[in-house]
Design an enzyme around this catalytic site. Sequence first.
Site, mmCIF file in Angstrom:
data_model
loop_
_atom_site.group_PDB
_atom_site.id
_atom_site.type_symbol
_atom_site.label_atom_id
_atom_site.label_comp_id
_atom_site.label_asym_id
_atom_site.label_seq_id
_atom_site.Cartn_x
_atom_site.Cartn_y
_atom_site.Cartn_z
ATOM 1 N N GLY A 77 4.923 3.256 -6.627
ATOM 2 C CA GLY A 77 4.234 3.370 -5.350
ATOM 3 C C GLY A 77 4.984 4.177 -4.313
ATOM 4 N N SER A 78 4.293 5.131 -3.739
ATOM 5 C CA SER A 78 4.784 5.775 -2.536
ATOM 6 C C SER A 78 3.562 5.954 -1.663
ATOM 7 C CB SER A 78 5.408 7.122 -2.847
ATOM 8 O OG SER A 78 5.440 7.887 -1.660
#
Lengths: 152, 409
Positions: A77-78
Site C-alpha cells: 500500500g501507498s
Amino acid sequence: VTSRTKPAQRARERPCAGRALRSSSESEISGIALVSPKPLTFLGFLNRRTGLVEQKDHPLFGESVAAKVLVFPRGIGSTVGPYVLLEMQSNGVAPLAMVMHRGDLGTIAAASVARIPLVYDVEPDPTMRFASGERLVVRRRGGKGEIARARG
Amino acid sequence: VKLERPQQEMLSGRRGPGLEAATSLLVDVGEAAGAKRMLGIQSAHVSGVSYLTGGEGLVKFLSGLAEGGARASAYATLNPAGMDLDRWKEMGLEPAFAEKQELIISLYRSLGIQTTCSCTPYEMGNVPRYGAPIAWAESSAIAFANSFFGARTNRESAVTALCSALAGVTPEYGLHLRKERAPNVIVEVSAEPRDSTDFSVIGHHIGEMLQGDPAEFGPIPLLRGLRPRTPHDLKALGASLATFGVPLCHVEGFTPECESCPLRNIRRRVRVTGTDLARWRREHEPSAPPALVAIGCPQASAPEVDRIASLLAGKRLVEGVELWVFTSRAQRAVAEQSGAVTTIEKAGGRVLVDTCPEVVPYPRSHYPSILVDSMKAHHYIRSPGLAGIPASLLPTERCVRVATGEEKL
C-alpha cells in the site's frame, strides 16, 4: 494427425484466471511480460518519467515497466499509488496491463483510476507460471480475467 | 455491490463524468473487498495534497474531476500541504513548488472540499459521532476517529477518501463491521509515560512489535495499564501506532468501545515495561545541537501551542537553531487570542500552518539535522522516500530548552 494431449500437459496449459475490475471494459490485450518475484510499491519504486524501476534492492532494478504486462505477487500500500500511475500514463510509460496473484485494495484503486487493465486474485500463481520476456494475452470479460501465453 | 438511486445515477453518468469516475472507483474497491452495499458517510477526510508525493498525476486527476463537474456530497476536510500557504518563502521553498501547491489547493476547493490543510480535522468541526460511518484518509486521524470517537472508517487512501467525499458513500466492509473491530492483541503496559512524547514512544514500540501481523485490517491492540490524561496523549499514541498500520486501538478505561469489545480474536499478548520506555528515550536522544527543532506532529492544538509559549516566555532562541511549531490555521486562530503565537514569534520561533513536519521538502543544506518531540515525525523525517534527514527525539519541554540553549548537548 494430432496427437492426444496428456492430462499433465493439459493441466499445464490451463490458463491463469482471476477477477477483473467491473469498471473496465471487455478486452483482449497482448504484450511482453515483466515478472516480479517480489511485491512492489508504486511510490519510490518507479520513476514517473522513465518508467524504470528505481528501488535499488528490488530484483527488477533498472527494468522498464512501460507498455509491459506487469506480473507481480501483490502491491504494498501507498496512498499516492494512483497518482504515480496517472503521471506515468501521461508520460507514456505506464504498464499496458497488470496481473496480480493477490489483489490489494491500494493497487486495485490505482488501476481503476488510471484505467489500466488489471486481473487480480489470479490462480495458479502467475509469477511462478510466466517469465519476463514472454508474450502474454490478457482477456477480460464480465468481471473475470484470464492470462495465457500468446500462441506462435 | 448494491447501489441506492443517487449513486446509481452517478454511476450512469447522468450527474457528469466526475461523479461517474468517483462512483466507479468505489464500486471496483467495494466488489474487491466483498462489500454488499454502500454506507452514507457523515464526513470524509482527504489526504494527497503535497505536490512532492502527488506530482502531476494528482493535478491531472483533480483537474479531470473538477472539469467533469464533480462537487462533494459529504462534508470533507483536507490534509496538510507541503508548505505554509502564506510563509513558504521563509521556509526556504522554491516558487515553482509553491505555484503547484497552490494549484492543488484551489482544485480541492473547486471540488467542494474544505481546505483545512490539517491532519487533525477533529479539532476543527469534523467531529464524527460514535458508530458513524466515515471515510477518512491520513493514518493518525483514522486511528483517532476509530479509537477516541468510536466512529467507523477503514484506512482509506487519498483516492478512495476523495471519491467517497464526492459520492457521499463508502463500501461496507472491514472496520465498518462490528466484528472486525474487536482487538486481536493484548498489550500489557507497565511503563509510566510522563508526557505525550512518551505516549508516542510507547505507540512506536508497540507498532514495531506488531509489524508483519497477518490480520486483514491491521493489528488492533487492546492496551491495559495505560492511563492517558488527555485526548492529546491518545493523539500521540495513535499517530505512532498508525505508522505501522494500526487503524484502531482500544485503551482500557479510556476509549468508548472497550467495555463492549469481545476478546475471542486475541491471538497474541505483548508487554511494554518502564525499561523499554527508558531505552527508547535514550537511544533517540540527540548527541549534537540540531539545526531545526520541529514540534507539532500531529499538528499542535491550541493548548499545545499555549504550553510551548509558556516554556518560551521571556526567552530567546540560541544562535544557529530554529524552532518551528506546526499547527492548523483553525487552532492558530485560537492560540492567537491567548497571545501564545506572539510569545513564540518574539522568542525567534515560527508558528507555521497548513503543513506538517513530514511533508515539507526541507532544503537539506539549511537543515542537516532535525530534533522532534514525536516518534511519528522521527520515523518519517528520516525516511529516504520523504525528507531523508537525520532526526532525534526529546520530550516537548526539553526540545524547547535545547532551542533556547538552556539545555546543552
